[in-house]
Scaffold this motif. Sequence first.
Motif, PDB file in Angstrom:
ATOM      1  N   TYR A  87       0.864  -1.178   0.000  1.00 52.73           N
ATOM      2  CA  TYR A  87       0.000   0.000   0.000  1.00 52.73           C
ATOM      3  C   TYR A  87       0.905   1.234   0.000  1.00 52.73           C
ATOM      4  O   TYR A  87       1.917   1.260   0.712  1.00 52.73           O
ATOM      5  CB  TYR A  87      -0.923   0.018   1.233  1.00 52.73           C
ATOM      6  CG  TYR A  87      -1.965   1.105   1.134  1.00 52.73           C
ATOM      7  CD1 TYR A  87      -3.154   0.893   0.428  1.00 52.73           C
ATOM      8  CD2 TYR A  87      -1.737   2.364   1.685  1.00 52.73           C
ATOM      9  CE1 TYR A  87      -4.094   1.902   0.290  1.00 52.73           C
ATOM     10  CE2 TYR A  87      -2.676   3.382   1.551  1.00 52.73           C
ATOM     11  CZ  TYR A  87      -3.844   3.143   0.862  1.00 52.73           C
ATOM     12  OH  TYR A  87      -4.775   4.162   0.717  1.00 52.73           O
ATOM     13  N   HIS A 102      -0.488   3.587 -13.636  1.00 55.58           N
ATOM     14  CA  HIS A 102      -0.885   2.639 -12.603  1.00 55.58           C
ATOM     15  C   HIS A 102       0.320   2.524 -11.672  1.00 55.58           C
ATOM     16  O   HIS A 102       1.442   2.302 -12.152  1.00 55.58           O
ATOM     17  CB  HIS A 102      -1.181   1.260 -13.197  1.00 55.58           C
ATOM     18  CG  HIS A 102      -2.242   1.265 -14.250  1.00 55.58           C
ATOM     19  ND1 HIS A 102      -3.576   1.065 -13.964  1.00 55.58           N
ATOM     20  CD2 HIS A 102      -2.163   1.435 -15.594  1.00 55.58           C
ATOM     21  CE1 HIS A 102      -4.269   1.111 -15.098  1.00 55.58           C
ATOM     22  NE2 HIS A 102      -3.437   1.335 -16.089  1.00 55.58           N
ATOM     23  N   ARG A 121      -0.404  -5.335  -5.888  1.00 54.34           N
ATOM     24  CA  ARG A 121      -1.586  -4.476  -5.910  1.00 54.34           C
ATOM     25  C   ARG A 121      -1.316  -3.238  -6.766  1.00 54.34           C
ATOM     26  O   ARG A 121      -0.185  -2.786  -6.874  1.00 54.34           O
ATOM     27  CB  ARG A 121      -1.957  -4.069  -4.480  1.00 54.34           C
ATOM     28  CG  ARG A 121      -2.365  -5.286  -3.640  1.00 54.34           C
ATOM     29  CD  ARG A 121      -2.400  -5.014  -2.158  1.00 54.34           C
ATOM     30  NE  ARG A 121      -3.498  -4.138  -1.779  1.00 54.34           N
ATOM     31  CZ  ARG A 121      -3.690  -3.722  -0.520  1.00 54.34           C
ATOM     32  NH1 ARG A 121      -2.877  -4.079   0.456  1.00 54.34           N
ATOM     33  NH2 ARG A 121      -4.706  -2.929  -0.243  1.00 54.34           N
ATOM     34  N   SER A 122      -2.387  -2.707  -7.347  1.00 59.29           N
ATOM     35  CA  SER A 122      -2.263  -1.547  -8.228  1.00 59.29           C
ATOM     36  C   SER A 122      -3.182  -0.427  -7.765  1.00 59.29           C
ATOM     37  O   SER A 122      -4.291  -0.680  -7.287  1.00 59.29           O
ATOM     38  CB  SER A 122      -2.610  -1.942  -9.668  1.00 59.29           C
ATOM     39  OG  SER A 122      -2.420  -0.843 -10.542  1.00 59.29           O
ATOM     40  N   TYR A 123      -2.693   0.791  -7.958  1.00 63.67           N
ATOM     41  CA  TYR A 123      -3.421   1.986  -7.512  1.00 63.67           C
ATOM     42  C   TYR A 123      -3.348   3.061  -8.581  1.00 63.67           C
ATOM     43  O   TYR A 123      -2.405   3.121  -9.365  1.00 63.67           O
ATOM     44  CB  TYR A 123      -2.783   2.554  -6.227  1.00 63.67           C
ATOM     45  CG  TYR A 123      -2.682   1.540  -5.130  1.00 63.67           C
ATOM     46  CD1 TYR A 123      -3.716   1.377  -4.210  1.00 63.67           C
ATOM     47  CD2 TYR A 123      -1.578   0.712  -5.020  1.00 63.67           C
ATOM     48  CE1 TYR A 123      -3.632   0.426  -3.210  1.00 63.67           C
ATOM     49  CE2 TYR A 123      -1.488  -0.246  -4.025  1.00 63.67           C
ATOM     50  CZ  TYR A 123      -2.522  -0.382  -3.121  1.00 63.67           C
ATOM     51  OH  TYR A 123      -2.446  -1.341  -2.143  1.00 63.67           O
ATOM     52  N   ILE A 125      -3.064   7.140  -8.380  1.00 62.82           N
ATOM     53  CA  ILE A 125      -2.769   8.186  -7.406  1.00 62.82           C
ATOM     54  C   ILE A 125      -2.822   9.515  -8.142  1.00 62.82           C
ATOM     55  O   ILE A 125      -1.964   9.801  -8.987  1.00 62.82           O
ATOM     56  CB  ILE A 125      -1.392   7.987  -6.738  1.00 62.82           C
ATOM     57  CG1 ILE A 125      -1.305   6.589  -6.098  1.00 62.82           C
ATOM     58  CG2 ILE A 125      -1.142   9.083  -5.705  1.00 62.82           C
ATOM     59  CD1 ILE A 125       0.073   6.239  -5.558  1.00 62.82           C
ATOM     60  N   VAL A 130      -5.557   8.208  -3.317  1.00 61.61           N
ATOM     61  CA  VAL A 130      -5.182   6.844  -3.676  1.00 61.61           C
ATOM     62  C   VAL A 130      -6.445   6.018  -3.892  1.00 61.61           C
ATOM     63  O   VAL A 130      -7.313   5.965  -3.020  1.00 61.61           O
ATOM     64  CB  VAL A 130      -4.344   6.200  -2.547  1.00 61.61           C
ATOM     65  CG1 VAL A 130      -4.007   4.752  -2.877  1.00 61.61           C
ATOM     66  CG2 VAL A 130      -3.090   7.015  -2.284  1.00 61.61           C
ATOM     67  N   THR A 131      -6.526   5.370  -5.055  1.00 66.55           N
ATOM     68  CA  THR A 131      -7.661   4.500  -5.366  1.00 66.55           C
ATOM     69  C   THR A 131      -7.115   3.154  -5.816  1.00 66.55           C
ATOM     70  O   THR A 131      -6.412   3.077  -6.834  1.00 66.55           O
ATOM     71  CB  THR A 131      -8.520   5.099  -6.496  1.00 66.55           C
ATOM     72  OG1 THR A 131      -8.894   6.436  -6.140  1.00 66.55           O
ATOM     73  CG2 THR A 131      -9.766   4.263  -6.734  1.00 66.55           C
ATOM     74  N   GLU A 132      -7.428   2.097  -5.059  1.00 68.99           N
ATOM     75  CA  GLU A 132      -6.984   0.774  -5.477  1.00 68.99           C
ATOM     76  C   GLU A 132      -7.835   0.316  -6.652  1.00 68.99           C
ATOM     77  O   GLU A 132      -9.017   0.636  -6.744  1.00 68.99           O
ATOM     78  CB  GLU A 132      -7.080  -0.236  -4.335  1.00 68.99           C
ATOM     79  CG  GLU A 132      -6.445  -1.573  -4.694  1.00 68.99           C
ATOM     80  CD  GLU A 132      -6.195  -2.492  -3.523  1.00 68.99           C
ATOM     81  OE1 GLU A 132      -5.579  -3.545  -3.739  1.00 68.99           O
ATOM     82  OE2 GLU A 132      -6.606  -2.165  -2.393  1.00 68.99           O
ATOM     83  N   GLU A 133      -7.194  -0.437  -7.554  1.00 67.01           N
ATOM     84  CA  GLU A 133      -7.892  -0.945  -8.726  1.00 67.01           C
ATOM     85  C   GLU A 133      -7.628  -2.438  -8.885  1.00 67.01           C
ATOM     86  O   GLU A 133      -6.641  -2.971  -8.374  1.00 67.01           O
ATOM     87  CB  GLU A 133      -7.460  -0.190  -9.982  1.00 67.01           C
ATOM     88  CG  GLU A 133      -5.986  -0.357 -10.314  1.00 67.01           C
ATOM     89  CD  GLU A 133      -5.552   0.458 -11.520  1.00 67.01           C
ATOM     90  OE1 GLU A 133      -6.403   1.026 -12.228  1.00 67.01           O
ATOM     91  OE2 GLU A 133      -4.339   0.513 -11.770  1.00 67.01           O
TER      92      GLU A 133
END
Length: 146
Positions: A87, A102, A121-123, A125, A130-133
């Motif tokens: 994270y 990404h 994990r990918s985000y 920003i 921050v938005t997780e995808e």
Amino acid sequence: MLTIDRTTYDGIIAHARRDHPDEACGVVAGPEGSDRPERLVEMVNAAGSPTFYEFDSTDLLTLYREMDDRDEEPVVVYHSHTATEAYPSRTDIGLAQEPNAHYVLVSTREHGNNDGPVEFRSYRIVDGTVTEEEVAVVDALPPRTP
């Protein structure tokens, strides 16, 4: 959603394991505006640190010139966390300067250099948000459309 081919996905994980206990970092370039991560570029962590990564400024300038010459952009910017979850830290968020990229984080905290599962994990920003995808790993990316 990040759609990434199995070879690139495996390459990012292999880089993270190889550099453990230091953080690994790199970029996956792709054609401008395509959102296609096609060319894995492993970078050297100039900080040489288990808690921080820094692209070497000369290497980064060279990469951006190369991408410009090839009509590419950074589709994925990745690095590893060696002791914490995958994270973005406050520092990571502050360094995120590519609003279309990404941001992938791989955590090697559980198994280090050894085989075993990792967190991948990918985000997105953008402006500090921050938005997780979702991440979809495919055998191969579909053919490019002209």
